[in-house]
Design a protein around this motif. Structure first.
Motif, mmCIF file in Angstrom:
data_model
loop_
_atom_site.group_PDB
_atom_site.id
_atom_site.type_symbol
_atom_site.label_atom_id
_atom_site.label_comp_id
_atom_site.label_asym_id
_atom_site.label_seq_id
_atom_site.Cartn_x
_atom_site.Cartn_y
_atom_site.Cartn_z
ATOM 1 N N GLU A 25 -7.140 15.238 -7.108
ATOM 2 C CA GLU A 25 -6.207 15.149 -8.231
ATOM 3 C C GLU A 25 -6.819 14.419 -9.429
ATOM 4 N N TYR A 26 -7.604 13.383 -9.174
ATOM 5 C CA TYR A 26 -8.198 12.578 -10.245
ATOM 6 C C TYR A 26 -9.699 12.807 -10.389
ATOM 7 N N GLY A 27 -10.187 13.929 -9.868
ATOM 8 C CA GLY A 27 -11.611 14.225 -9.957
ATOM 9 C C GLY A 27 -12.422 13.164 -9.231
ATOM 10 N N LYS A 28 -13.491 12.691 -9.894
ATOM 11 C CA LYS A 28 -14.358 11.669 -9.291
ATOM 12 C C LYS A 28 -13.816 10.257 -9.490
ATOM 13 N N GLN A 29 -12.704 10.126 -10.155
ATOM 14 C CA GLN A 29 -12.210 8.804 -10.527
ATOM 15 C C GLN A 29 -11.536 8.023 -9.404
ATOM 16 N N ALA A 30 -10.756 8.699 -8.565
ATOM 17 C CA ALA A 30 -9.970 7.939 -7.583
ATOM 18 C C ALA A 30 -9.338 8.844 -6.542
ATOM 19 N N LEU A 31 -8.911 8.219 -5.453
ATOM 20 C CA LEU A 31 -8.010 8.842 -4.480
ATOM 21 C C LEU A 31 -6.604 8.363 -4.815
ATOM 22 N N SER A 32 -5.646 9.269 -4.810
ATOM 23 C CA SER A 32 -4.279 8.861 -5.124
ATOM 24 C C SER A 32 -3.652 8.108 -3.950
ATOM 25 N N ILE A 33 -2.618 7.350 -4.257
ATOM 26 C CA ILE A 33 -1.862 6.646 -3.212
ATOM 27 C C ILE A 33 -1.284 7.657 -2.232
ATOM 28 N N ASN A 34 -0.807 8.794 -2.735
ATOM 29 C CA ASN A 34 -0.271 9.837 -1.848
ATOM 30 C C ASN A 34 -1.333 10.316 -0.863
ATOM 31 N N THR A 35 -2.550 10.548 -1.368
ATOM 32 C CA THR A 35 -3.633 10.998 -0.499
ATOM 33 C C THR A 35 -3.976 9.926 0.527
ATOM 34 N N LEU A 36 -4.063 8.674 0.090
ATOM 35 C CA LEU A 36 -4.365 7.584 1.019
ATOM 36 C C LEU A 36 -3.289 7.468 2.100
ATOM 37 N N PHE A 37 -2.033 7.640 1.720
ATOM 38 C CA PHE A 37 -0.954 7.580 2.697
ATOM 39 C C PHE A 37 -1.052 8.739 3.690
ATOM 40 N N GLN A 38 -1.381 9.935 3.191
ATOM 41 C CA GLN A 38 -1.555 11.091 4.071
ATOM 42 C C GLN A 38 -2.700 10.852 5.058
ATOM 43 N N LEU A 39 -3.794 10.281 4.570
ATOM 44 C CA LEU A 39 -4.930 9.985 5.450
ATOM 45 C C LEU A 39 -4.571 8.904 6.467
ATOM 46 N N LEU A 40 -3.737 7.940 6.063
ATOM 47 C CA LEU A 40 -3.265 6.924 7.006
ATOM 48 C C LEU A 40 -2.398 7.568 8.092
ATOM 49 N N CYS A 41 -1.524 8.484 7.702
ATOM 50 C CA CYS A 41 -0.687 9.189 8.684
ATOM 51 C C CYS A 41 -1.546 10.012 9.638
ATOM 52 N N LEU A 42 -2.563 10.694 9.105
ATOM 53 C CA LEU A 42 -3.471 11.452 9.963
ATOM 54 C C LEU A 42 -4.220 10.512 10.908
ATOM 55 N N SER A 43 -4.635 9.370 10.414
ATOM 56 C CA SER A 43 -5.321 8.375 11.249
ATOM 57 C C SER A 43 -4.407 7.903 12.372
ATOM 58 N N PHE A 44 -3.127 7.726 12.070
ATOM 59 C CA PHE A 44 -2.153 7.324 13.086
ATOM 60 C C PHE A 44 -2.055 8.393 14.176
ATOM 61 N N ILE A 45 -1.967 9.654 13.768
ATOM 62 C CA ILE A 45 -1.877 10.753 14.737
ATOM 63 C C ILE A 45 -3.134 10.799 15.602
ATOM 64 N N ILE A 46 -4.297 10.649 14.972
ATOM 65 C CA ILE A 46 -5.557 10.654 15.717
ATOM 66 C C ILE A 46 -5.578 9.503 16.727
ATOM 67 N N SER A 47 -5.147 8.320 16.294
ATOM 68 C CA SER A 47 -5.146 7.154 17.191
ATOM 69 C C SER A 47 -4.200 7.348 18.368
ATOM 70 N N VAL A 48 -3.024 7.886 18.108
ATOM 71 C CA VAL A 48 -2.062 8.137 19.190
ATOM 72 C C VAL A 48 -2.627 9.174 20.160
ATOM 73 N N CYS A 49 -3.160 10.258 19.627
ATOM 74 C CA CYS A 49 -3.737 11.294 20.494
ATOM 75 C C CYS A 49 -4.903 10.746 21.304
ATOM 76 N N ARG A 50 -5.734 9.931 20.663
ATOM 77 C CA ARG A 50 -6.877 9.348 21.383
ATOM 78 C C ARG A 50 -6.382 8.472 22.530
ATOM 79 N N ASN A 51 -5.378 7.648 22.274
ATOM 80 C CA ASN A 51 -4.890 6.738 23.315
ATOM 81 C C ASN A 51 -4.137 7.465 24.424
ATOM 82 N N ILE A 52 -3.531 8.590 24.113
ATOM 83 C CA ILE A 52 -2.823 9.354 25.146
ATOM 84 C C ILE A 52 -3.796 10.222 25.940
ATOM 85 N N LEU A 53 -4.669 10.936 25.229
ATOM 86 C CA LEU A 53 -5.498 11.936 25.896
ATOM 87 C C LEU A 53 -6.879 11.445 26.335
ATOM 88 N N LEU A 54 -7.436 10.466 25.661
ATOM 89 C CA LEU A 54 -8.819 10.092 25.950
ATOM 90 C C LEU A 54 -8.958 8.782 26.707
#
Length: 155
Positions: free
Chosen positions: A44-73
């Motif tokens: 959204e901001y080119g090379k300037q920044a990651l938006s708060i929305n994007t960071l929040f989405q990546l945090l949510c994805l990280s949460f899903i990955i962590s839960v899946c890792r702890n359940i399945l691995l």
């Protein structure tokens, strides 16, 4: 044998995953940010920044990955399945989550074949690296355990 984890261990795993994912996207933004501006919500901001929305989405994805890792691995929840099946289920669950995020958060145009090819290649490379790093870590831990066992036997 796995040691008991507390909430801070899980939070640490979550933010380690988030840090790695964010680092990957920082590199992507530096490399292709201006080229992909307006094409994807990530850039959204080119090379300037990651938006708060994007960071929040990546945090949510990280949460899903962590839960899946702890359940399945880990052996805590799933003991009867082979590690191969658990790994396949883990990567399948993460793939489904990412596809869901692509659709909901418009990470890239849904019907763009080049974007999907890029996603598949980058996901495969990142997954391969994660598996290699995990194996290296596991082997190092096994060597430490063997050394400790050898020292214990000598005493």
């Amino acid at each position: 044998m796995e040691e008991k984890k507390n909430v801070f261990d899980y939070i640490g795993e979550l933010f380690a995953t988030f840090g790695i994912i964010t680092g990957i996207f920082m590199i992507l933004i530096l490399v292709i940010g201006d080229l992909a501006s307006g094409y994807s919500s990530f850039f959204e901001y080119g090379k300037q920044a990651l938006s708060i929305n994007t960071l929040f989405q990546l945090l949510c994805l990280s949460f899903i990955i962590s839960v899946c890792r702890n359940i399945l691995l880990t052996d805590r929840w799933v003991r009867q399945m082979s590690m191969l099946v658990r790994n396949i289920l883990f990567f399948l669950a993460i793939t489904v989550a990412i596809i869901f995020f692509v659709i909901i958060f418009k990470w890239f145009p849904l019907f763009d074949i080049k974007a999907w090819i890029g996603f598949i290649i980058s996901f495969a490379v990142c997954s391969f690296l994660a598996v290699v790093i995990s194996r290296i870590r596991e082997n190092a831990e096994n060597r430490k355990m063997e050394q400790a066992l050898d020292r214990f036997k000598k005493e």
